[in-house]
Design a protein around this motif. Structure first.
Motif, mmCIF file in Angstrom:
data_model
loop_
_atom_site.group_PDB
_atom_site.id
_atom_site.type_symbol
_atom_site.label_atom_id
_atom_site.label_comp_id
_atom_site.label_asym_id
_atom_site.label_seq_id
_atom_site.Cartn_x
_atom_site.Cartn_y
_atom_site.Cartn_z
ATOM 1 N N THR A 263 0.812 -1.217 0.000
ATOM 2 C CA THR A 263 0.000 0.000 0.000
ATOM 3 C C THR A 263 0.844 1.264 0.000
ATOM 4 N N ALA A 264 2.183 1.103 0.032
ATOM 5 C CA ALA A 264 3.134 2.228 0.066
ATOM 6 C C ALA A 264 2.989 3.062 1.337
ATOM 7 N N LYS A 265 2.358 2.491 2.383
ATOM 8 C CA LYS A 265 2.203 3.201 3.648
ATOM 9 C C LYS A 265 3.065 2.537 4.724
ATOM 10 N N THR A 266 3.728 3.362 5.517
ATOM 11 C CA THR A 266 4.548 2.842 6.610
ATOM 12 C C THR A 266 3.661 2.347 7.739
ATOM 13 N N GLN A 267 4.000 1.162 8.270
ATOM 14 C CA GLN A 267 3.232 0.575 9.371
ATOM 15 C C GLN A 267 4.096 0.485 10.618
ATOM 16 N N TYR A 268 3.435 0.563 11.775
ATOM 17 C CA TYR A 268 4.110 0.408 13.049
ATOM 18 C C TYR A 268 3.447 -0.755 13.775
ATOM 19 N N ILE A 269 4.155 -1.871 13.869
ATOM 20 C CA ILE A 269 3.584 -3.101 14.412
ATOM 21 C C ILE A 269 4.224 -3.422 15.759
ATOM 22 N N PRO A 270 3.411 -3.544 16.808
ATOM 23 C CA PRO A 270 3.965 -3.919 18.110
ATOM 24 C C PRO A 270 4.532 -5.342 18.080
ATOM 25 N N MET A 271 5.621 -5.564 18.807
ATOM 26 C CA MET A 271 6.189 -6.903 18.941
ATOM 27 C C MET A 271 5.673 -7.546 20.224
ATOM 28 N N ASN A 272 5.195 -8.756 20.125
ATOM 29 C CA ASN A 272 4.893 -9.489 21.354
ATOM 30 C C ASN A 272 6.165 -10.199 21.826
ATOM 31 N N LYS A 273 6.086 -10.876 22.939
ATOM 32 C CA LYS A 273 7.276 -11.499 23.531
ATOM 33 C C LYS A 273 7.879 -12.559 22.612
ATOM 34 N N GLU A 274 7.019 -13.293 21.916
ATOM 35 C CA GLU A 274 7.512 -14.373 21.054
ATOM 36 C C GLU A 274 8.365 -13.820 19.918
ATOM 37 N N VAL A 275 7.900 -12.746 19.279
ATOM 38 C CA VAL A 275 8.656 -12.139 18.178
ATOM 39 C C VAL A 275 9.941 -11.505 18.700
ATOM 40 N N ALA A 276 9.848 -10.772 19.796
ATOM 41 C CA ALA A 276 11.021 -10.097 20.347
ATOM 42 C C ALA A 276 12.118 -11.102 20.699
ATOM 43 N N PHE A 277 11.733 -12.192 21.315
ATOM 44 C CA PHE A 277 12.721 -13.204 21.705
ATOM 45 C C PHE A 277 13.331 -13.871 20.467
ATOM 46 N N ALA A 278 12.478 -14.196 19.481
ATOM 47 C CA ALA A 278 12.957 -14.858 18.269
ATOM 48 C C ALA A 278 13.939 -13.971 17.500
ATOM 49 N N LEU A 279 13.617 -12.686 17.385
ATOM 50 C CA LEU A 279 14.502 -11.771 16.654
ATOM 51 C C LEU A 279 15.793 -11.517 17.427
ATOM 52 N N LEU A 280 15.697 -11.405 18.758
ATOM 53 C CA LEU A 280 16.885 -11.180 19.575
ATOM 54 C C LEU A 280 17.827 -12.376 19.472
ATOM 55 N N GLU A 281 17.253 -13.549 19.504
ATOM 56 C CA GLU A 281 18.035 -14.774 19.371
ATOM 57 C C GLU A 281 18.690 -14.852 17.990
ATOM 58 N N TRP A 282 17.933 -14.472 16.953
ATOM 59 C CA TRP A 282 18.440 -14.500 15.580
ATOM 60 C C TRP A 282 19.529 -13.446 15.371
ATOM 61 N N MET A 283 19.408 -12.320 16.019
ATOM 62 C CA MET A 283 20.373 -11.230 15.858
ATOM 63 C C MET A 283 21.777 -11.669 16.271
ATOM 64 N N HIS A 284 21.860 -12.533 17.283
ATOM 65 C CA HIS A 284 23.165 -13.005 17.747
ATOM 66 C C HIS A 284 23.746 -14.068 16.827
ATOM 67 N N VAL A 285 22.905 -14.622 15.965
ATOM 68 C CA VAL A 285 23.361 -15.656 15.030
ATOM 69 C C VAL A 285 23.666 -15.061 13.665
ATOM 70 N N ALA A 286 22.829 -14.102 13.243
ATOM 71 C CA ALA A 286 22.922 -13.538 11.886
ATOM 72 C C ALA A 286 24.029 -12.495 11.808
ATOM 73 N N THR A 287 25.269 -12.959 11.724
ATOM 74 C CA THR A 287 26.415 -12.050 11.647
ATOM 75 C C THR A 287 26.790 -11.716 10.211
ATOM 76 N N LYS A 288 26.091 -12.335 9.247
ATOM 77 C CA LYS A 288 26.426 -12.141 7.831
ATOM 78 C C LYS A 288 26.168 -10.718 7.365
ATOM 79 N N ASP A 289 25.118 -10.111 7.904
ATOM 80 C CA ASP A 289 24.727 -8.777 7.458
ATOM 81 C C ASP A 289 24.224 -7.994 8.663
#
Length: 376
Positions: A263-289
């Protein structure tokens, strides 16, 4: 009060000395009524013929046509605008117009311009050498009938036709066609399809596979990617283009930038605990970029194909008839089932109107029964 300075009339000298400004401006001829020179900030100068109120025909690029040539064209266009436009269109094929005019324009001005140009080249290849003026209501009726006989769905045919309609509308806008010959063409009726979403049992099996995969070669990015889509409803493109700086850990909000949104519109989506934990865990693994959350194989490039990996995941979780977009439908469905109101779901999904969101209304627990009960 500052008075607006009058523009000089279109003469050979004015044509030669006219310089681009911050905004487009026009010079009009007194010798040939209707002849207009439009000067863009980019420096592009184009001759037009004003043939009616709010209607004009493109004559020529002022970089290659002389003022005398433009005057002759303008006289013909003003005298018989329909005949003039028809004669111009008969000399231009659909392929020639797409390659030289519409293709470059749509790539430069539309978010999915490259895809649109490619679809034009693929879908309408059989009509590439057809004069653009020869594309009529009858032509498209025959094309649609043939496509239906080939087993194409009405929804697919309508999408393909929309691509052509955009091209023809642009041809009218730039004066190649006097009018869009398909503007009264009605789309084919489409069967109301169901929105496939995962049941709670399927969601449970899916998460079990993410935590303890049967497939030993399951990519590490699959778990955070699936949980992100399942808990935010973000589309595939928005997930793939997500940057780490779009993830605000303090406010627990993800910013899906509009340039990558449907829609070419910027969205602001709240993170629940499951998403926050999954992304935080992935951030420590994803060193490629350090920029993209889900980088592609080449550094700095976004991820593209995950269909094979998702297909394997769904099969191992005993889930049939599912795709990446099923995760988005599941997000909306679960919200409604747990009591979220439709305007809230609309905002989270980024729907342009409530009509799109209303497709999930029947999932509200007891909502319809409660409404009818109000009558007694």
């Amino acid at each position: 009060m500052e008075t607006k300075q009058a523009r000089p009339t279109l003469t050979a000298l004015a044509l030669k000395t006219a310089q681009p400004e911050d905004k487009p401006f026009e010079l009009r001829s007194r010798r040939v009524p209707g002849l207009v020179l439009r000067v863009q900030p980019s420096g592009i100068r184009t001759f037009y013929a004003q043939v009616g109120r709010g209607k004009r025909l493109r004559l020529a690029d002022a970089r290659v046509a002389t003022l005398e040539q433009a005057e002759r064209l303008a006289r013909d266009a003003v005298l018989a605008p329909k005949a003039f436009a028809q004669a111009r269109a008969e000399a231009v094929t659909l392929g020639d117009f797409t390659d030289k005019r519409y293709g470059p324009w749509v790539v430069a001005n539309r978010r999915a311009g490259k895809t649109t140009r490619k679809r034009m080249e693929t879908i309408w290849a059989a009509h590439w050498n057809t004069p653009i003026s020869a594309i009529t209501h009858q032509t498209i009726d025959k094309w649609r009938t043939a496509r239906l006989q080939q087993g194409r769905k009405p929804s697919t045919i309508n999408r393909d036709l929309t691509t052509l309609l955009g091209c023809l509308s642009y041809a009218v806008e730039v004066g190649v066609l006097p009018s869009n010959p398909l503007h009264k063409l009605k789309p084919l009726k489409e069967a109301g399809g169901r929105l496939r979403h995962l049941s709670e049992a399927e969601v449970k099996r899916l998460k079990q596979q993410l935590d303890n995969p049967i497939n030993p070669r399951q990519p590490q990015y699959i778990k955070p990617l699936v949980l992100l889509a399942l808990n935010t409803g973000l589309r595939r493109g928005a997930c793939f283009n997500l940057r780490w700086h779009d993830v605000d850990w303090s406010s627990k909000v993800i910013t899906a930038v509009g340039t990558h949104a449907k829609t070419a519109k910027t969205q602001y989506i709240p993170m629940n605990k499951e998403v926050a934990f999954a992304l935080l865990e992935w951030m420590h693994v994803a060193t490629k970029d350090k920029d993209l959350v889900f980088p592609g194989r080449r550094k700095g490039k976004v991820m593209h194909g995950v269909d094979v990996q998702l297909g394997t995941l769904f099969r191992n979780a005993e889930i049939e008839d599912a795709s990446f977009h099923t995760l988005r439908h599941t997000f909306a469905s679960r919200l409604v089932q747990k009591g979220a109101n439709l305007p809230t779901v609309q905002a989270l999904m980024g729907h342009a109107n409530i009509k799109q969101t209303s497709a999930y209304a029947h999932l509200a627990p007891g909502a319809m029964a409660a409404a009818v009960a109000l009558l007694g």
